[in-house]
Scaffold this motif. Sequence first.
Motif, short mmCIF file in Angstrom:
data_model
loop_
_atom_site.label_atom_id
_atom_site.label_comp_id
_atom_site.label_asym_id
_atom_site.label_seq_id
_atom_site.Cartn_x
_atom_site.Cartn_y
_atom_site.Cartn_z
N UNK A 199 -0.09 2.19 7.88
CA UNK A 199 -1.02 3.29 8.20
C UNK A 199 -2.13 3.46 7.14
N UNK A 200 -2.13 2.62 6.10
CA UNK A 200 -3.11 2.81 5.01
C UNK A 200 -4.54 2.61 5.52
N UNK A 201 -5.49 3.45 5.08
CA UNK A 201 -6.87 3.32 5.53
C UNK A 201 -7.60 2.11 4.92
N UNK A 202 -7.02 1.51 3.86
CA UNK A 202 -7.61 0.32 3.23
C UNK A 202 -6.50 -0.30 2.38
N UNK A 203 -6.85 -1.33 1.60
CA UNK A 203 -5.85 -1.83 0.64
C UNK A 203 -6.34 -1.61 -0.80
N UNK A 204 -7.15 -0.55 -0.97
CA UNK A 204 -7.63 -0.22 -2.32
C UNK A 204 -6.76 0.88 -2.93
N UNK A 228 0.82 -1.23 0.00
CA UNK A 228 0.00 0.00 0.00
C UNK A 228 0.85 1.27 0.00
N UNK A 229 2.06 1.20 0.59
CA UNK A 229 2.90 2.42 0.68
C UNK A 229 3.43 2.87 -0.68
N UNK A 230 3.25 2.03 -1.72
CA UNK A 230 3.76 2.41 -3.05
C UNK A 230 2.73 3.18 -3.88
N UNK A 231 1.50 3.32 -3.37
CA UNK A 231 0.41 3.86 -4.20
C UNK A 231 -0.39 4.93 -3.46
N UNK A 232 -1.34 5.53 -4.20
CA UNK A 232 -2.39 6.30 -3.57
C UNK A 232 -3.45 5.32 -3.09
N UNK A 233 -3.97 5.53 -1.88
CA UNK A 233 -4.94 4.59 -1.29
C UNK A 233 -6.23 5.35 -0.95
N UNK A 234 -7.38 4.72 -1.24
CA UNK A 234 -8.66 5.38 -0.94
C UNK A 234 -9.35 4.71 0.25
N UNK A 235 -10.19 5.50 0.90
CA UNK A 235 -11.05 4.98 1.96
C UNK A 235 -12.48 5.15 1.48
N UNK A 236 -13.30 4.10 1.62
CA UNK A 236 -14.65 4.15 1.04
C UNK A 236 -15.72 4.45 2.08
N UNK A 237 -16.79 5.12 1.62
CA UNK A 237 -17.97 5.33 2.46
C UNK A 237 -19.10 4.47 1.89
N UNK A 238 -20.31 5.03 1.74
CA UNK A 238 -21.46 4.20 1.37
C UNK A 238 -21.35 3.66 -0.07
N UNK A 239 -21.93 2.47 -0.23
CA UNK A 239 -21.91 1.82 -1.55
C UNK A 239 -22.88 2.49 -2.52
N UNK A 240 -22.50 2.56 -3.79
CA UNK A 240 -23.41 3.02 -4.84
C UNK A 240 -24.01 1.77 -5.51
N UNK A 241 -23.15 0.82 -5.83
CA UNK A 241 -23.58 -0.51 -6.29
C UNK A 241 -22.46 -1.49 -5.95
N UNK A 242 -22.53 -2.73 -6.48
CA UNK A 242 -21.53 -3.72 -6.02
C UNK A 242 -20.11 -3.40 -6.48
#
Length: 297
Positions: free
Chosen positions: A199-204, A169-183
């Motif tokens: 420390x990454x908020x997710x692995x996305x 994760x430290x090699x990239x930009x990482x996002x944290x998700x909130x509510x789903x829009x679809x699957x």
Amino acid sequence: MNKPIRKAVLPVAGLGTRFLPATKAVPKEMLTIVDRPIIQYVVDEARAAGIEHIVFVTGRNKHVIEDHFDMAYELEDTLRARNKAAALELLEKHRPQPGSTSFTRQQAPLGLGHAIWCSRDIIGDEPFAILLPDVIIKSKVSCLRQMVDLYEKTGGNIIAVEEVPDDQTHQYGIVELAEQINDKSSRISNMVEKPAPGTAPSNLMITGRYILQPEIFDLLSSQGQGAGGEIQLTDSMISLMSNQSFSSLKFEGRSYDCGNKPGFLSANIAFGMDDPALAQELVPFMQEMLQHPVAAE
Ligand code: G1P
């Protein structure tokens, strides 16, 4: 009605130091995956998404990219004289229309955010796409097309994401998700560029495909240095999140990070396997390599 996505920015000013000496005289974007330079895959993906105009943000020693997307008059004339219709058709298929490309130089390697900012006059006041050409994506439907389809429903800003192992994760930009829009899609609540290990908020990770609103340019113009001392696109996107929506898309397909050797070699194998004639030779070769890696030398 959301404004259509007509233009795409491809930042191609990077030095490609990981591939020296191959990239001493040849831009890294011109390294070949099977029979097409990396940059061609990215341009084809953009055109398959309906992009009408491509802005290349280049640097010194990148003029061969401009030549690649031009008509090669002498070559094509010779092919015509020799009745090489298939080769001519191939060149034509991959060549953008005259007037549908622009080239501007970044001048100094100040970071991805700065590279995108260099395209501001050519993009103007409309939403646009960004495709990072280190990454190529193998999918049935162009990844950017999948993003445009989502954008047509949600509007706002869209970021393609995919899972990476926690130790990367430290090699990239990482996002944290909130509510789903679809699957496949959710609202993004936060992002961080190159988080410190653990420390990454997710692995996305942010894959390198974006649809952004033009307000990003104002933010980029005053963006200070971020991770790695560079002007980071992610930091300006975080600012834009305070008054615009950002949605993620887990696209269908697989990305190859051709900015490093394992990704580049894997892409060559994966795209090579698409050609049945090549696959017929590659499969026994790979089996042999796996069983007797040294004997196959
Ligand atoms: C850039 C982006 C990062 C993204 C990555 C994808 O980083 O800043 O957010 O995850 O591309 O390849 P770079 O690879 O330029 O360091």
